[in-house]
Scaffold this motif. Structure first.
Motif, PDB file in Angstrom:
ATOM      1  N   CYS A  64       0.862  -1.341   0.073  1.00 17.22           N
ATOM      2  CA  CYS A  64       0.012   0.062  -0.113  1.00 17.22           C
ATOM      3  C   CYS A  64       0.954   1.291  -0.098  1.00 17.22           C
ATOM      4  N   VAL A  65       0.553   2.238  -0.773  1.00 21.27           N
ATOM      5  CA  VAL A  65       1.419   3.510  -0.875  1.00 21.27           C
ATOM      6  C   VAL A  65       0.508   4.659  -0.876  1.00 21.27           C
ATOM      7  N   ALA A  66       0.818   5.650   0.431  1.00 25.04           N
ATOM      8  CA  ALA A  66       0.203   6.628   0.606  1.00 25.04           C
ATOM      9  C   ALA A  66       0.163   7.617  -0.492  1.00 25.04           C
ATOM     10  N   ASP A  67      -1.192   8.276  -0.715  1.00 26.58           N
ATOM     11  CA  ASP A  67      -1.449   9.317  -1.825  1.00 26.58           C
ATOM     12  C   ASP A  67      -0.638  10.550  -1.208  1.00 26.58           C
ATOM     13  N   THR A  68       0.657  10.510  -1.290  1.00 28.14           N
ATOM     14  CA  THR A  68       1.418  11.827  -1.162  1.00 28.14           C
ATOM     15  C   THR A  68       1.052  12.770  -2.310  1.00 28.14           C
ATOM     16  N   PRO A  69       1.417  14.147  -2.004  1.00 36.96           N
ATOM     17  CA  PRO A  69       1.282  15.021  -2.882  1.00 36.96           C
ATOM     18  C   PRO A  69       1.972  14.803  -4.283  1.00 36.96           C
ATOM     19  N   GLU A  70       3.260  14.136  -4.071  1.00 33.34           N
ATOM     20  CA  GLU A  70       4.186  13.802  -5.461  1.00 33.34           C
ATOM     21  C   GLU A  70       3.443  12.708  -6.040  1.00 33.34           C
ATOM     22  N   ASN A  71       2.881  11.740  -5.310  1.00 31.38           N
ATOM     23  CA  ASN A  71       2.459  10.682  -5.773  1.00 31.38           C
ATOM     24  C   ASN A  71       1.161  11.130  -6.602  1.00 31.38           C
ATOM     25  N   LEU A  72       0.292  12.038  -6.236  1.00 32.06           N
ATOM     26  CA  LEU A  72      -0.935  12.608  -6.744  1.00 32.06           C
ATOM     27  C   LEU A  72      -0.523  13.410  -8.012  1.00 32.06           C
ATOM     28  N   ARG A  73       0.552  14.075  -7.848  1.00 30.43           N
ATOM     29  CA  ARG A  73       0.957  14.881  -8.995  1.00 30.43           C
ATOM     30  C   ARG A  73       1.296  13.770 -10.232  1.00 30.43           C
ATOM     31  N   GLN A  77      -0.497  13.397 -13.907  1.00 32.35           N
ATOM     32  CA  GLN A  77       0.500  13.660 -15.172  1.00 32.35           C
ATOM     33  C   GLN A  77       0.291  12.404 -15.976  1.00 32.35           C
ATOM     34  N   SER A  78       0.159  11.260 -15.445  1.00 36.61           N
ATOM     35  CA  SER A  78       0.194   9.966 -16.292  1.00 36.61           C
ATOM     36  C   SER A  78      -1.253  10.011 -17.011  1.00 36.61           C
ATOM     37  N   LYS A  79      -2.530  10.668 -16.217  1.00 38.34           N
ATOM     38  CA  LYS A  79      -3.692  10.441 -16.785  1.00 38.34           C
ATOM     39  C   LYS A  79      -3.559  11.490 -17.857  1.00 38.34           C
ATOM     40  N   MET A  80      -2.897  12.516 -17.973  1.00 43.08           N
ATOM     41  CA  MET A  80      -3.051  13.673 -18.740  1.00 43.08           C
ATOM     42  C   MET A  80      -2.514  13.036 -20.193  1.00 43.08           C
ATOM     43  N   GLN A  81      -1.509  12.258 -19.857  1.00 44.72           N
ATOM     44  CA  GLN A  81      -0.648  11.622 -20.983  1.00 44.72           C
ATOM     45  C   GLN A  81      -1.304  10.419 -21.658  1.00 44.72           C
ATOM     46  N   SER A  82      -2.168   9.903 -20.908  1.00 46.59           N
ATOM     47  CA  SER A  82      -2.937   8.645 -21.260  1.00 46.59           C
ATOM     48  C   SER A  82      -3.527   8.401 -22.688  1.00 46.59           C
ATOM     49  N   GLN A  83      -3.205   7.852 -23.568  1.00 44.53           N
ATOM     50  CA  GLN A  83      -3.930   7.464 -25.008  1.00 44.53           C
ATOM     51  C   GLN A  83      -5.187   7.080 -24.922  1.00 44.53           C
ATOM     52  N   VAL A  84      -5.472   6.369 -23.976  1.00 44.81           N
ATOM     53  CA  VAL A  84      -7.014   6.114 -23.663  1.00 44.81           C
ATOM     54  C   VAL A  84      -7.693   7.130 -23.347  1.00 44.81           C
ATOM     55  N   LEU A  85      -7.573   8.209 -22.522  1.00 50.32           N
ATOM     56  CA  LEU A  85      -8.196   9.392 -22.364  1.00 50.32           C
ATOM     57  C   LEU A  85      -8.552   9.992 -23.137  1.00 50.32           C
ATOM     58  N   TYR A  86      -7.348  10.321 -24.199  1.00 45.11           N
ATOM     59  CA  TYR A  86      -7.295  11.188 -25.547  1.00 45.11           C
ATOM     60  C   TYR A  86      -8.471  10.755 -26.223  1.00 45.11           C
ATOM     61  N   ARG A  87      -8.277   9.181 -26.346  1.00 48.21           N
ATOM     62  CA  ARG A  87      -9.291   8.597 -27.228  1.00 48.21           C
ATOM     63  C   ARG A  87     -10.906   8.749 -26.797  1.00 48.21           C
ATOM     64  N   GLU A  88     -11.103   8.737 -25.431  1.00 50.22           N
ATOM     65  CA  GLU A  88     -12.235   8.899 -25.089  1.00 50.22           C
ATOM     66  C   GLU A  88     -12.753  10.592 -25.292  1.00 50.22           C
ATOM     67  N   ASP A  89     -11.997  11.444 -25.103  1.00 46.46           N
ATOM     68  CA  ASP A  89     -12.354  12.554 -25.453  1.00 46.46           C
ATOM     69  C   ASP A  89     -12.794  13.042 -26.848  1.00 46.46           C
TER      70      ASP A  89
END
Length: 234
Positions: A64-73, A77-89
């Motif tokens: 288990c990894v805590a949701d630190t500010p760095e992990n959330l960032r 960032q990974s979500k913004m660069q995801s090709q799946v999200l781009y395809r959905e939009d």
């Protein structure tokens, strides 16, 4: 020289040798590390070069990894660069504000024709404004009555190049008796053009230039200019 067994450290002879997990075993020594059940090459599972049965194979535990500010960032960032999200939009916005159109030779020809028509219409409006309201102003000083401003003189004598071709195309040409059939639907882009659908018969057709004709739609009775590559001779 015969190798040693990885379980009992005794010599393994070829008749009882099992070569697995980069080690040598007696057939009886090749057993589960937990329950000591004898295994074979079909039912064993290796973990860290040790044999296990299916029931006692070590399970992978997740940390288990805590949701630190760095992990959330990093997650954002990974979500913004995801090709799946781009395809959905792209699928959500498709058809709302824009259309993906292939730049075919036919579309390039239509675009070029529309640009030429827009240029001719612009010169027509320019001539109407010039002839209608922009009369030369009379000078208030009598001594300068013979003076003509160079700019006004140049505008008064200006003759746009596309104007003669446009006036010749606007007047109905003499009937040549030719008949054509429409092979595509066409909607008039200007007031001097004519609309028709696939299968309409165009009569009294006269060639204007390489890309345009003048004729009358037999179904509607309307006459005007039409693109030459939208019809075929009967």
């Amino acid at each position: 020289m015969n190798p040693l067994c990885s379980r009992c450290n005794l010599v393994v002879y070829p008749t009882e040798k099992v070569n697995c997990l980069d080690k040598y075993w007696h057939k009886g020594c090749f057993s589960c590390e937990v329950c000591k059940m004898t295994l074979n090459m079909k039912n064993y599972k290796g973990f860290e070069k040790r044999p296990y049965c299916n029931a006692h194979y070590p399970k992978t535990n997740f940390t288990c990894v805590a949701d630190t500010p760095e992990n959330l960032r990093l997650k954002q960032q990974s979500k913004m660069q995801s090709q799946v999200l781009y395809r959905e939009d792209f699928e959500k916005n498709k058809g709302k504000a824009f259309h993906v159109v292939t730049d075919t030779p036919e579309l390039q020809r239509i675009k070029k024709s529309q640009d030429q028509i827009s240029n001719i219409k612009y010169h027509e409006e320019f001539e109407k404004r010039k002839m209608g309201g922009e009369a030369p102003q009379q000078p208030s000083n009598p001594s300068s009555a013979a003076y003509q401003p160079p700019a006004a003189s140049q505008n008064y004598n200006y003759e746009p190049a596309p104007e003669p071709a446009r006036q010749a195309a606007a007047a109905p040409p003499p009937s040549a008796g030719k008949r054509y059939r429409a092979v595509y639907d066409y909607s008039a882009a200007d007031e001097d053009e004519v609309s028709f659908v696939d299968g309409d018969v165009i009569v009294d057709v006269q060639q204007i230039d390489e890309g345009w004709m003048y004729g009358r739609v037999e179904r509607t009775g309307q006459q005007g200019m039409l693109p030459a590559n939208y019809v075929e001779a009967i």
